[in-house]
Design a protein around this motif. Structure first.
Motif, mmCIF file in Angstrom:
data_model
loop_
_atom_site.group_PDB
_atom_site.id
_atom_site.type_symbol
_atom_site.label_atom_id
_atom_site.label_comp_id
_atom_site.label_asym_id
_atom_site.label_seq_id
_atom_site.Cartn_x
_atom_site.Cartn_y
_atom_site.Cartn_z
ATOM 1 N N GLY A 464 31.187 46.781 84.148
ATOM 2 C CA GLY A 464 32.131 46.604 82.883
ATOM 3 C C GLY A 464 33.449 45.933 83.180
ATOM 4 N N SER A 465 33.523 44.892 82.148
ATOM 5 C CA SER A 465 34.544 43.731 82.616
ATOM 6 C C SER A 465 35.723 43.754 81.181
ATOM 7 C CB SER A 465 33.983 42.538 82.548
ATOM 8 O OG SER A 465 34.706 41.303 82.835
ATOM 9 N N GLU A 485 27.198 43.219 74.389
ATOM 10 C CA GLU A 485 28.592 43.151 74.084
ATOM 11 C C GLU A 485 29.081 44.422 73.530
ATOM 12 O OE1 GLU A 485 29.585 39.643 71.921
ATOM 13 O OE2 GLU A 485 28.507 38.210 73.538
ATOM 14 N N VAL A 486 30.378 44.758 73.621
ATOM 15 C CA VAL A 486 30.867 45.968 73.083
ATOM 16 C C VAL A 486 32.296 45.475 72.392
ATOM 17 C CG1 VAL A 486 29.761 47.778 74.731
ATOM 18 C CG2 VAL A 486 31.991 46.618 75.267
ATOM 19 N N GLY A 487 32.808 46.518 71.569
ATOM 20 C CA GLY A 487 34.019 46.259 70.710
ATOM 21 C C GLY A 487 35.268 46.159 71.709
ATOM 22 N N GLY A 488 35.301 45.880 72.773
ATOM 23 C CA GLY A 488 36.785 45.917 73.626
ATOM 24 C C GLY A 488 36.444 45.769 75.152
ATOM 25 N N ALA A 489 37.852 45.672 75.788
ATOM 26 C CA ALA A 489 37.652 45.540 77.085
ATOM 27 C C ALA A 489 37.225 46.769 77.739
ATOM 28 C CB ALA A 489 39.117 45.256 77.718
ATOM 29 N N VAL A 501 17.128 61.407 84.150
ATOM 30 C CA VAL A 501 17.681 60.758 82.711
ATOM 31 C C VAL A 501 18.050 59.511 82.716
ATOM 32 C CG1 VAL A 501 19.468 61.042 81.199
ATOM 33 C CG2 VAL A 501 18.314 63.232 82.068
ATOM 34 N N CYS A 502 17.943 58.422 81.858
ATOM 35 C CA CYS A 502 18.327 56.961 82.269
ATOM 36 C C CYS A 502 19.491 56.931 80.893
ATOM 37 C CB CYS A 502 17.382 56.315 81.721
ATOM 38 S SG CYS A 502 17.746 54.513 81.940
ATOM 39 N N LEU A 503 20.712 57.424 81.275
ATOM 40 C CA LEU A 503 21.838 57.068 80.454
ATOM 41 C C LEU A 503 22.995 56.502 80.976
ATOM 42 C CD1 LEU A 503 22.261 60.317 78.198
ATOM 43 C CD2 LEU A 503 21.508 57.971 77.509
ATOM 44 N N VAL A 504 23.687 55.469 80.663
ATOM 45 C CA VAL A 504 25.039 54.937 81.120
ATOM 46 C C VAL A 504 26.242 55.348 80.102
ATOM 47 C CG1 VAL A 504 26.269 52.939 81.751
ATOM 48 C CG2 VAL A 504 23.604 53.205 82.566
ATOM 49 N N ALA A 505 27.370 55.809 80.675
ATOM 50 C CA ALA A 505 28.402 56.140 79.723
ATOM 51 C C ALA A 505 29.502 54.672 79.881
ATOM 52 C CB ALA A 505 29.050 57.319 80.035
ATOM 53 N N VAL A 506 29.890 54.274 78.767
ATOM 54 C CA VAL A 506 30.577 52.977 79.007
ATOM 55 C C VAL A 506 31.996 53.523 77.778
ATOM 56 C CG1 VAL A 506 30.974 50.863 78.185
ATOM 57 C CG2 VAL A 506 28.762 51.561 79.103
ATOM 58 N N CYS A 507 33.153 53.313 78.620
ATOM 59 C CA CYS A 507 34.284 53.575 77.440
ATOM 60 C C CYS A 507 34.980 52.436 77.337
ATOM 61 C CB CYS A 507 35.153 54.624 78.181
ATOM 62 S SG CYS A 507 36.097 54.261 79.540
ATOM 63 N N PHE A 508 35.702 52.101 76.033
ATOM 64 C CA PHE A 508 36.501 50.849 75.863
ATOM 65 C C PHE A 508 37.248 51.243 74.695
ATOM 66 C CE2 PHE A 508 32.493 50.702 73.276
ATOM 67 C CZ PHE A 508 32.810 50.280 72.107
ATOM 68 N N GLU A 509 38.463 50.990 74.544
ATOM 69 C CA GLU A 509 39.387 51.349 73.536
ATOM 70 C C GLU A 509 39.259 52.960 73.389
ATOM 71 O OE1 GLU A 509 38.858 48.724 70.303
ATOM 72 O OE2 GLU A 509 39.592 47.115 71.096
ATOM 73 N N HIS A 560 22.107 51.251 72.155
ATOM 74 C CA HIS A 560 23.256 52.254 71.893
ATOM 75 C C HIS A 560 22.578 53.502 71.429
ATOM 76 C CE1 HIS A 560 26.606 49.144 71.067
ATOM 77 N NE2 HIS A 560 25.786 48.689 72.153
ATOM 78 N N ARG A 561 22.868 54.656 71.898
ATOM 79 C CA ARG A 561 22.014 55.863 71.630
ATOM 80 C C ARG A 561 23.192 56.955 70.871
ATOM 81 N NH1 ARG A 561 18.540 53.213 71.982
ATOM 82 N NH2 ARG A 561 16.955 53.230 73.355
ATOM 83 N N LEU A 562 24.346 57.115 71.570
ATOM 84 C CA LEU A 562 25.156 57.966 71.018
ATOM 85 C C LEU A 562 26.692 57.279 71.318
ATOM 86 C CD1 LEU A 562 24.461 61.460 72.587
ATOM 87 C CD2 LEU A 562 24.291 60.919 70.202
ATOM 88 N N THR A 563 27.545 57.520 70.105
ATOM 89 C CA THR A 563 28.792 57.044 69.867
ATOM 90 C C THR A 563 29.860 57.937 69.867
ATOM 91 O OG1 THR A 563 28.063 54.998 68.919
ATOM 92 C CG2 THR A 563 30.379 55.322 69.018
ATOM 93 N N LEU A 564 31.001 58.334 70.599
ATOM 94 C CA LEU A 564 31.729 59.377 70.664
ATOM 95 C C LEU A 564 33.031 58.852 70.469
ATOM 96 C CD1 LEU A 564 29.294 60.194 72.851
ATOM 97 C CD2 LEU A 564 31.097 62.008 73.633
ATOM 98 N N THR A 565 33.608 59.017 69.226
ATOM 99 C CA THR A 565 35.022 58.420 68.770
ATOM 100 C C THR A 565 36.106 59.482 69.255
ATOM 101 O OG1 THR A 565 33.686 57.229 67.083
ATOM 102 C CG2 THR A 565 36.226 57.131 66.756
ATOM 103 N N HIS A 566 36.921 58.952 69.973
ATOM 104 C CA HIS A 566 37.960 59.700 70.425
ATOM 105 C C HIS A 566 39.361 59.477 69.812
ATOM 106 C CE1 HIS A 566 35.292 60.175 73.649
ATOM 107 N NE2 HIS A 566 36.023 61.338 74.361
ATOM 108 N N PRO A 567 40.328 60.371 69.903
ATOM 109 C CA PRO A 567 41.613 60.052 68.826
ATOM 110 C C PRO A 567 42.539 59.114 69.592
ATOM 111 C CG PRO A 567 41.629 62.250 70.022
ATOM 112 C CD PRO A 567 40.244 61.832 70.035
ATOM 113 N N LYS A 568 42.368 58.558 71.058
ATOM 114 C CA LYS A 568 43.063 58.001 71.705
ATOM 115 C C LYS A 568 42.449 56.892 72.527
ATOM 116 C CE LYS A 568 47.151 60.874 71.409
ATOM 117 N NZ LYS A 568 47.654 62.308 71.892
ATOM 118 N N ALA A 569 43.014 56.252 73.364
ATOM 119 C CA ALA A 569 42.335 55.207 74.335
ATOM 120 C C ALA A 569 41.813 56.049 75.450
ATOM 121 C CB ALA A 569 43.218 54.135 74.340
#
Length: 780
Positions: A464-465, A485-489, A501-509, A560-569
């Motif tokens: 991740g870059s 491409e994702v929506g942030g750094a 299981v073939c899953l990758v967790a990626v975090c941005f913003e 994309h399989r699941l999106t977890l929206t957090h209250p903060k970065a």
């Protein structure tokens, strides 16, 4: 004549008193019991002692420690120590007493010396009353005079001394005697027994009801007797309870008299005439001086010797034992002999000793130790033309420094081979395999690569870059298989460690994405999709801190399989070893929502901590046990997730923790910090670091353990990756072996940043590193 007779009478009385005191002491030693006031004893003693004062001895036997009657011998000593000021007055008064009283009475009076007061006290009066019928009475004017009374019952007006049991035990708590029948001892060492008190609670109650003075009766612990307070004493108690002064007549608002003013006074404040003792020499001092003079004559006291002005020098090692280690050494080390002066020291040396210009230049460029001569030879026409030594003060100062700083103690020099001080570590060749060379460079990102993670099979790598992309690489070829491409750094990526299981967790913003890269075994890919789609929501939806959303449409096609929206970065994501739980970190001091744990199969989120202590930097799951590691700026806290309690608090001795990794065995931990330190913790040993490594010159950004090999690596801003051998033994008595084996370089330092993340290949002794130069490098 009268005065002479008085003097002789006094002397006779004094000698009789001395004999009387000696006899009295003998009788007191023989007598074991206290004498009782009865006539037989009195008559017997009167017969034995012709002119002795019987009441005197009785009083001394029954008195306490502070009053022992009127022993004339003691009074003689007191009189010698006292003053001579009332000599004449005493003589006149005594003369009057002798003339007015009968001769028998005169002999009965105790022998008085110079300073004995003429007015007898109450006790003396009572004694004389008992003996001869004489007494001392107070008339209306308040003056005391001698009166004669008729011979009656001597016990009629007797104030029995038995009631006045003096407190002979001193100023100590009376509770110490509460379990004993006695209270202290008399002068003969006999116990003074307490009065028998047979009152029980009923008697006490009856006394309280019938006795009108019960309320003003107090118990005296020192004499173990009941005392009835007089009206004056009761008034005094009432006044003291109200906080008033004890004296009724005292006026607390009297105007103050300023004795000492700022005006200079001609006369002194008090006009009292000076004491006699201020101009009459003291007898005690006379006696002391005579003793000192006698001691000096006998030679017991030596006169003071004049102090020797010559300085004394001490030989520190004069009494050194020749058999001791220090004694065998040669004490005096002579100074090296000076070289004899040659022609070059002369003020007019031969021309061949004078330096040429080239030689002078070479001499000035040489170091002081390398010069052949410590000075430049110079030619002067005569001795008068020779200047003063220019470095005289400098050399004298250095000489003083040498003397001042020279060691006062001999130090035994230990001859140690320097090689023995280096710890015996195995050679790196014996610790192979470990990565040594850079094999592949994965190029494709356009900005710094913050995070990398390898698949559990070791075939794929995700990165991740800051260029807002996630790239999937084939490890063996370096080929980029997929770019999303994702929506942030991208701050952090983590591949699920469960191979099923073939899953990758990626975090941005403030978002965490769960991606299915569709790489590798198709059965695993399809079973992963089936696992996510088979979720059935519960009937009651509980409010959660994170919003879960299932991806559809073109996003689903991109993986994309699941999106977890957090209250903060979100700064970091990390998987549990089983692959169902995922932890995310949102550093924020003002919030309790810094760490969240998500369960993918049930799409449930929970906040494990009610309150976070400090700014959370990174977290990690224990590989085997239900422990959770939370690293704040300075501490690492270990929590038991089942018991929901803090198990340990590790003190890293670092200013700011940057990264953390847990050993696959679970008993060791490494922490990297921004102050160039790597701390190794042995969790069974201590809460403080077992080893602190300072191999890097700049801040550490990432640390990692290998799953199978005894290796760990650290990447720092100096652009290097240091690989160390870290063997952990099953034997608890053997400490871990930590040996740095290789420094791997290759990353370019960009914007003062070097290596940002390191991770090991799951099966091979290879290490991946990502850097600020937008590249990923594989060292094998």
């Amino acid at each position: 004549m009268r005065t002479v007779n008085l003097e002789s009478q006094k002397n006779g009385t004094m000698s009789k008193a001395k004999e009387k005191s000696v006899k009295k002491r003998v009788i007191e030693e023989d007598d074991d019991q206290l004498p009782i006031f009865d006539k037989d004893v009195t008559e017997k003693k009167a017969g034995e002692e012709e002119d002795a004062d019987l009441s005197d001895s009785e009083e001394s036997m029954f008195s306490g420690l502070e009053d022992s009657g009127s022993d004339s011998h003691d009074e003689e000593e007191d009189a010698e120590e006292g003053d001579d000021e009332e000599d004449d007055d005493d003589a006149v008064i005594l003369d009057e007493i002798l003339t007015t009283s009968s001769g028998e009475t005169a002999t009965e009076l105790p022998a008085t010396d110079k300073n004995t007061p003429t007015q007898p006290d109450e006790k003396t009066a009572s004694k004389q009353k008992r003996k001869k019928g004489e007494g001392v009475a107070m008339d209306d004017g308040g003056e005391q005079g001698l009166i004669t009374t008729r011979h009656g019952d001597e016990y009629e007006n007797d104030t029995s001394d038995e009631e006045d049991i003096r407190n002979t035990v001193g100023n100590i708590p009376m509770e110490w005697y509460q379990d004993y029948p006695h209270i202290g001892y008399n002068l003969d060492g006999k116990k003074i027994f307490k009065p028998i008190r047979n009152k029980d609670e009923l008697d006490e109650f009856l006394d309280k009801m019938e006795n009108p003075d019960y309320w003003r009766t107090v118990h005296d612990k020192t004499t173990a007797s009941d005392i009835r307070l007089s009206d004056e004493q009761v008034d005094l108690v009432h006044r003291l309870q109200k906080g008033q002064f004890g004296d009724v007549n005292f006026n607390e608002y009297e105007p103050s008299v300023d004795f000492f003013t700022n005006e200079v006074m001609i006369h002194p404040v008090t006009n009292r005439p000076q004491d006699k003792r201020s101009f009459i020499p003291s007898l005690i001092e006379k006696e002391k001086v005579s003793k000192l003079v006698h001691a000096i004559k006998m030679g017991w006291i030596k006169p003071r010797k004049p102090k020797e002005t010559t300085p004394q020098y001490y030989d520190l090692w004069a009494k050194e034992d020749p058999n001791a280690i220090l004694g065998r050494h040669k004490m005096h080390v002579p100074a090296p002999k000076m070289r004899l002066p040659g022609h070059e020291e002369s003020y007019n040396p031969p021309p061949e000793y004078l330096l040429t210009e080239e030689e002078r230049m070479a001499w000035e460029q040489q170091d002081a130790e390398d010069r052949k001569l410590p000075f430049l030879p110079q030619k002067h026409s005569c001795l008068r033309a020779v200047p003063a030594f220019s470095r005289f003060i400098h050399e004298r100062f250095e000489r003083c420094l040498d003397l001042y700083l020279c060691p006062r103690q001999r130090k035994m020099r230990v001859n140690v081979n320097p090689e023995d001080l280096i710890p015996k570590l195995p050679k790196p060749k014996d610790l192979q395999p470990f990565p040594t060379t850079m094999s592949l460079v994965y190029i494709g990102h356009t900005s710094l690569v913050r995070s990398i993670s390898a698949s559990p099979t070791g075939q794929w790598l995700v990165s991740g870059s800051d260029d807002c992309t996630v790239r999937f690489w084939e490890v063996n070829t370096g080929r980029c298989m997929k770019t999303l491409e994702v929506g942030g750094a991208v701050k952090s990526v983590a591949w699920n460690p469960n191979p099923a299981v073939c899953l990758v967790a990626v975090c941005f913003e403030s978002t965490v994405l769960l991606l299915n890269p569709a790489l590798g075994d198709r059965l695993v890919v399809s079973s992963t999709d089936q696992l996510i789609t088979s979720y059935e929501p519960p009937e009651e939806d509980k409010e959660q801190a994170v919003t879960w959303a299932l991806s559809e449409g073109p996003e689903h096609d991109n993986g994309h399989r699941l999106t977890l929206t957090h209250p903060k970065a979100v700064k970091q994501v990390v998987w549990h070893g089983k692959g169902d739980y995922l932890a995310s970190v949102m550093p924020d001091n003002s919030s309790n929502l810094q760490v969240l744990i998500h369960q993918v199969s049930k799409r449930r989120t929970q906040n494990p901590f009610r309150k976070n202590k400090g700014l959370v930097q990174c977290v990690s799951f224990h590989p085997l046990r239900p422990y959770f590691f939370v690293a704040t700026q300075r501490y690492v806290r270990v929590y038991n997730l089942i018991k929901q309690e803090l198990t340990k608090k590790l003190m890293t001795n670092c200013k700011w923790i940057s990264s953390m990794a847990i050993h696959p065995g679970g008993d060791n931990l490494i922490c990297g910090s921004y102050d160039c330190r790597l701390a190794w913790f042995d969790l069974d040993l201590s809460t403080k670091p077992y080893k602190m490594l300072r191999h890097h010159k700049k801040a550490l950004r990432g640390v990692a353990y290998h799953k199978h090999y005894p290796l760990f690596a650290s990447g720092a801003d100096d652009g290097s990756v240091i690989v160390c051998h870290g063997m952990v033994y099953n034997d608890l008595l053997q400490n871990p072996l930590i040996v740095p084996v290789k420094v791997l370089k290759g990353h370019q330092i960009t914007h003062d940043l070097g290596v940002l993340d390191v991770t090991f290949h799951p099966t091979q002794p290879w290490v991946f590193s990502s850097g600020a130069d937008a590249t990923i490098r594989l060292f094998t």
